[in-house]
Design a protein around this motif. Structure first.
Motif, mmCIF file in Angstrom:
data_model
loop_
_atom_site.group_PDB
_atom_site.id
_atom_site.type_symbol
_atom_site.label_atom_id
_atom_site.label_comp_id
_atom_site.label_asym_id
_atom_site.label_seq_id
_atom_site.Cartn_x
_atom_site.Cartn_y
_atom_site.Cartn_z
ATOM 1 N N SER A 63 0.834 -1.198 0.000
ATOM 2 C CA SER A 63 0.000 0.000 0.000
ATOM 3 C C SER A 63 0.871 1.251 0.000
ATOM 4 O O SER A 63 0.594 2.232 -0.709
ATOM 5 C CB SER A 63 -0.931 0.005 1.217
ATOM 6 N N THR A 132 -10.322 -0.342 -14.112
ATOM 7 C CA THR A 132 -9.970 -1.132 -12.929
ATOM 8 C C THR A 132 -10.975 -2.229 -12.666
ATOM 9 O O THR A 132 -10.611 -3.323 -12.215
ATOM 10 C CB THR A 132 -9.854 -0.208 -11.697
ATOM 11 N N HIS A 137 -6.178 -3.010 -10.398
ATOM 12 C CA HIS A 137 -5.393 -1.812 -10.136
ATOM 13 C C HIS A 137 -4.016 -1.845 -10.801
ATOM 14 O O HIS A 137 -3.545 -0.834 -11.322
ATOM 15 C CB HIS A 137 -5.197 -1.647 -8.623
ATOM 16 N N ARG A 138 -3.357 -2.993 -10.778
ATOM 17 C CA ARG A 138 -1.963 -3.060 -11.199
ATOM 18 C C ARG A 138 -1.785 -2.721 -12.674
ATOM 19 O O ARG A 138 -0.945 -1.882 -13.050
ATOM 20 C CB ARG A 138 -1.394 -4.450 -10.914
ATOM 21 N N THR A 181 -6.595 5.656 -7.622
ATOM 22 C CA THR A 181 -6.075 4.312 -7.378
ATOM 23 C C THR A 181 -5.562 4.160 -5.950
ATOM 24 O O THR A 181 -5.833 3.152 -5.280
ATOM 25 C CB THR A 181 -4.941 3.972 -8.364
ATOM 26 N N TYR A 185 -6.887 1.097 -3.521
ATOM 27 C CA TYR A 185 -5.978 -0.010 -3.275
ATOM 28 C C TYR A 185 -5.641 -0.116 -1.792
ATOM 29 O O TYR A 185 -5.653 -1.210 -1.216
ATOM 30 C CB TYR A 185 -4.700 0.173 -4.097
ATOM 31 N N GLU A 252 -2.441 -8.227 -6.483
ATOM 32 C CA GLU A 252 -3.705 -7.579 -6.832
ATOM 33 C C GLU A 252 -4.625 -7.550 -5.619
ATOM 34 O O GLU A 252 -4.495 -8.360 -4.699
ATOM 35 C CB GLU A 252 -4.377 -8.323 -7.999
ATOM 36 N N SER A 253 -5.548 -6.604 -5.603
ATOM 37 C CA SER A 253 -6.506 -6.496 -4.506
ATOM 38 C C SER A 253 -7.344 -7.765 -4.398
ATOM 39 O O SER A 253 -7.965 -8.191 -5.385
ATOM 40 C CB SER A 253 -7.434 -5.299 -4.738
#
Length: 557
Positions: A63, A132, A137-138, A181, A185, A252-253
């Motif tokens: 984070s 997204t 996110h990545r 983002t 995230y 990833e989330s």
């Protein structure tokens, strides 16, 4: 996410090796799903601040790295606004207004830069919400960093102000992605115990970027050559490669993966975000995400930007939008203009002095943002915002009244400048960081990115109106030239916003996402949310019952 300290491996919370396919098509009434979700909720509440960082230090690290894109945004966004008072920049891109003021960037060009930048930010934020939801996110972050690297060339080599405008507008698209983002995230990869700290850290990133910008400008303000403004532009190329590598290797989330139905990948992501030796029950953690997701599915048919206006999401959207908007209506466009404002107030301060004060203000903002973490640990989000915002409004009123003095002296100019620095400190200790925490937490899990995107877009729209059109006209020597009296406008706007916050801003401290779903479903008054007790029977609600407001005195846990 949840962690626990248990020793019995048969039934006391260690990782299960069973696959998670049994959770893919279960009904929300499924006893196994509900039991796992309730246990994970209890576990989240049982984890304290220190244990949370020990167990999820990897989540905090990732984070921390992803949110550093906001450092780049803070540096870049404030750079151009600071150049309006920069001698070598004004000579290159400005024109002579009169003999007294010399070269200036006219209010018309300031409006064009501010307005088109905000429009590009909105485009970037909306693209992020759409992209997204599909790619995570990545991938979106990596693509945005590549975009930015390409268009910095346009800004660096701009031969005139027209080309500079085009380059800045194109660069603002990925900045809109970065701004939305980071909060999403951070909220999705960190547990309840440290979520507030990591989301408020985003404001610290913004302040760090501004501090670096102020430091670079202060060191080059007396450079009369074109390198005085080209070097600050060139420094923007430092960020994309290391941040792109961080995004490439980051997990990833898990919430995104659950929404995609990729439960095993979500479990693997949780493993990468935590310390396995702390006996984490990953199956229960995934069950809680699935349970929360299913509750929200019943209130939203699919995921698109319009779902943020449906059902209980409408109130969440209002809170998120107004929270971000409060970063405009609190007078930030005035106080954050820093060096340019200091040169306009009263009799005006010289460029070298004004940039030195601006640098000191950014340093104070950095310290106060760190201090804000102590407030987050002890005080609720709502109280921090109310106390901080009320203080900001009072400071603006004082600045405005000082500007009404018939004879404007150098002492009054210094007083107004120092009050603006105090404003920066108060903002950085309260409203600045807590808004990121509120916006990151308030949206439903299925619509978090869309909620953040819409809220940030409202912020950018407000920036077009107030920061892009009105404030330049109030401040420019060739236009309204209100100087410090512009603070009276901002203080009035801040007072109205404070009244909204008192009646509408809820408390989200120490609430899981599932608990917030129930609170919004039950339409709990904002002023009662801090002490509201969640009825146990509401945890298994289906979303089709009539919403009921339960008094905290009669509710049972």
């Amino acid at each position: 996410m949840a962690s626990e300290k248990r020793t019995d491996a048969t039934d006391l919370g260690v990782e299960s090796n069973q696959d998670l396919r049994h959770l893919e098509n279960v009904d929300i009434h499924d006893k196994s799903l509900n039991a796992g979700a309730m246990e994970a909720t209890a576990q989240e509440h049982s984890v304290g601040f220190i244990q949370g960082f020990k167990t999820y230090r990897k989540a905090a690290m990732w984070s921390f790295l992803i949110s550093m894109t906001v450092i780049m945004e803070g540096y870049d966004v404030t750079l151009l606004g600071s150049f309006y008072g920069y001698p070598s920049f004004r000579e290159k891109y400005g024109k002579v207004i009169n003999e007294e003021n010399g070269y200036q960037i006219s209010s018309t060009w300031q409006q064009r830069f501010n307005c088109l930048a905000a429009v590009a930010n909105i485009v970037g934020a909306l693209l992020n919400g759409w992209a997204t939801a599909r790619w995570g996110h990545r991938k979106v972050l990596i693509g945005s960093l590549f975009w930015l690297s390409a268009f910095i060339f346009v800004v660096f080599f701009a031969p005139n102000i027209q080309v500079l405008l085009v380059g800045q507008t194109l660069c603002n698209v990925p900045w809109g992605v970065f701004a939305t983002t980071g909060p999403s995230y951070a909220a999705e990869v960190t547990p309840l115990a440290i979520r507030g700290y990591m989301t408020s850290y985003i404001n610290l990133c913004w302040v760090i970027g501004q501090f670096i910008s102020a430091l670079v400008l202060k060191s080059l303000v007396n450079n009369p050559t074109h390198w005085g403004y080209k070097i600050p532009f060139a420094l923007q190329w430092i960020w994309p490669i290391p941040l792109g590598l961080a995004a490439f290797f980051a997990p990833e989330s898990p919430w995104f993966l659950v929404r995609q139905g990729r439960l095993e990948e979500a479990k693997h992501s949780l493993k990468r975000l935590s310390e396995p030796e702390h006996n984490i029950n990953y199956d229960n953690a995934v069950a809680l995400m699935v349970h929360t997701n299913k509750i929200e599915i019943e209130e939203t048919a699919g995921v698109n930007i319009w779902d943020v206006f449906k059902g209980t999401n409408l109130r969440r959207t209002e809170v998120a939008c107004m929270s971000f908007m409060s970063q405009i209506t609190n007078g930030g466009a005035l106080c954050y203009s820093g060096s340019f404002f200091f040169q306009q107030i009263g009799n005006g301060l010289p460029p070298n002095t004004s940039y030195a004060i601006a640098l000191g203000g950014k340093g104070l903002a950095f310290i106060c943002t760190i201090i804000s973490w102590a407030f987050i640990h002890k005080i609720g989000r709502r109280r921090i915002w109310l106390y901080g915002f009320g203080t900001l409004a009072c400071i603006l009123w004082i600045v405005g009244f000082l500007a009404l003095a018939p004879k404007q002296t150098l002492s009054l100019s210094w007083a107004q400048a120092i009050l603006c620095v105090v404003w920066l400190g108060v903002y950085s200790a309260s409203v600045g960081p807590i808004v990121y925490t509120i916006v990151a937490e308030i949206g439903s899990t299925r619509l978090r990115t869309q909620t953040v995107v819409l809220a940030r877009s409202v912020y950018y729209t407000g920036n077009i109106i107030f920061g892009g059109v009105i404030n330049p006209k109030m401040m420019a020597p060739d236009d309204w030239n209100l100087k410090g009296k512009a603070a009276l406008f901002w203080s009035s706007l801040a007072t109205v916003t404070f009244i909204w916050g008192y009646f509408r801003l809820p408390e989200t401290k120490d609430r899981t996402f599932g608990e917030m779903d129930i609170m919004f479903h039950n339409r709990v008054s904002a002023r009662k949310t801090a002490k509201y007790v969640i009825p146990e029977e509401d945890f298994n609600r289906t979303g089709d019952a009539d919403p009921v407001i339960r008094d905290e005195k009669t509710a049972t846990s």
